[in-house]
Design an enzyme around this catalytic site. Structure first.
Site, short mmCIF file in Angstrom:
data_model
loop_
_atom_site.label_atom_id
_atom_site.label_comp_id
_atom_site.label_asym_id
_atom_site.label_seq_id
_atom_site.Cartn_x
_atom_site.Cartn_y
_atom_site.Cartn_z
N GLN A 44 -2.34 4.96 4.39
CA GLN A 44 -2.56 3.53 4.20
C GLN A 44 -2.41 3.10 2.74
O GLN A 44 -2.13 1.94 2.46
CB GLN A 44 -3.92 3.08 4.74
CG GLN A 44 -5.13 3.61 3.99
CD GLN A 44 -5.64 4.92 4.53
OE1 GLN A 44 -4.98 5.57 5.33
NE2 GLN A 44 -6.83 5.32 4.10
N GLY A 47 0.81 1.21 1.12
CA GLY A 47 1.04 -0.24 1.18
C GLY A 47 -0.19 -1.09 0.98
O GLY A 47 -0.11 -2.31 1.03
N HIS A 48 -1.35 -0.49 0.74
CA HIS A 48 -2.61 -1.26 0.63
C HIS A 48 -3.37 -0.82 -0.60
O HIS A 48 -4.34 -0.08 -0.49
CB HIS A 48 -3.45 -1.03 1.89
CG HIS A 48 -4.51 -2.07 2.12
ND1 HIS A 48 -5.77 -1.98 1.59
CD2 HIS A 48 -4.49 -3.22 2.82
CE1 HIS A 48 -6.49 -3.02 1.98
NE2 HIS A 48 -5.72 -3.78 2.73
N PHE A 49 -3.10 -1.19 -1.71
CA PHE A 49 -2.02 -2.01 -2.22
C PHE A 49 -1.29 -1.21 -3.28
O PHE A 49 -1.95 -0.53 -4.06
CB PHE A 49 -2.56 -3.31 -2.83
CG PHE A 49 -3.25 -4.19 -1.83
CD1 PHE A 49 -2.49 -5.03 -1.01
CD2 PHE A 49 -4.62 -4.19 -1.68
CE1 PHE A 49 -3.13 -5.87 -0.10
CE2 PHE A 49 -5.25 -5.02 -0.77
CZ PHE A 49 -4.50 -5.86 0.03
N LEU A 54 -6.70 0.26 -2.20
CA LEU A 54 -8.02 -0.05 -1.65
C LEU A 54 -8.06 0.41 -0.20
O LEU A 54 -7.10 0.19 0.55
CB LEU A 54 -8.30 -1.55 -1.69
CG LEU A 54 -8.29 -2.25 -3.04
CD1 LEU A 54 -8.48 -3.75 -2.86
CD2 LEU A 54 -9.37 -1.69 -3.94
#
Length: 142
Positions: A44, A47-49, A54
């Site tokens: 994750q 792309g986050h972020f 986070l």
């Protein structure tokens, strides 16, 4: 305390959704406390972020739900099956969770009705600071 093999025997989740690394307290039918080590290698964070990773709030809630699942997984009177989310109430996020953090997740069983529907209260903390809390409902899927 439960080993990783015991956790895998109680929960159906596997990579990348196995969010319980270690169980430090387990009282079937009552409460559980578990650890989730947050690492930059988790998918994750691509792309986050980008540039400011986070942990998504939904994954913190899912980790709490998995700890809640451990509470009911070994209750002898419950029928075998898959417990799934039925709802969430009063979930609040207090601070961000970032790679390198260690989540300590505590859940307690609030209610269980007709051996099919239940509610747990969960909290997630990093270094003793509350990062997320809420109530999670689940139901048994035949």
């Amino acid at each position: 305390m439960l080993t990783s093999e015991q956790i895998m025997g109680l929960l159906p989740h596997r990579y990348p959704f196995a969010l319980v690394d270690r169980v430090v307290l387990h009282e079937p039918g009552q409460r559980a406390v578990a650890i989730k080590n947050v690492t930059l290698n988790e998918p994750q964070f691509q792309g986050h972020f980008p540039g400011r990773p986070l942990m998504p709030g939904v994954l913190i809630v899912e980790a709490m739900a998995q700890v809640g699942g451990l509470i009911v997984a070994q209750m002898p009177d419950l029928p075998k099956g898959l417990f799934v989310f039925a709802g969430i109430d009063a979930v609040r996020f207090r601070r961000p969770v970032v790679p390198g953090d260690q989540l300590t997740i505590s859940c307690e069983l609030l209610s269980l009705k007709r051996q099919r529907f239940g509610k747990v209260r969960g909290e997630a903390r990093v270094e003793g600071q509350l990062v997320c809390s809420g109530e999670l409902m689940f139901s048994l899927v035949d």
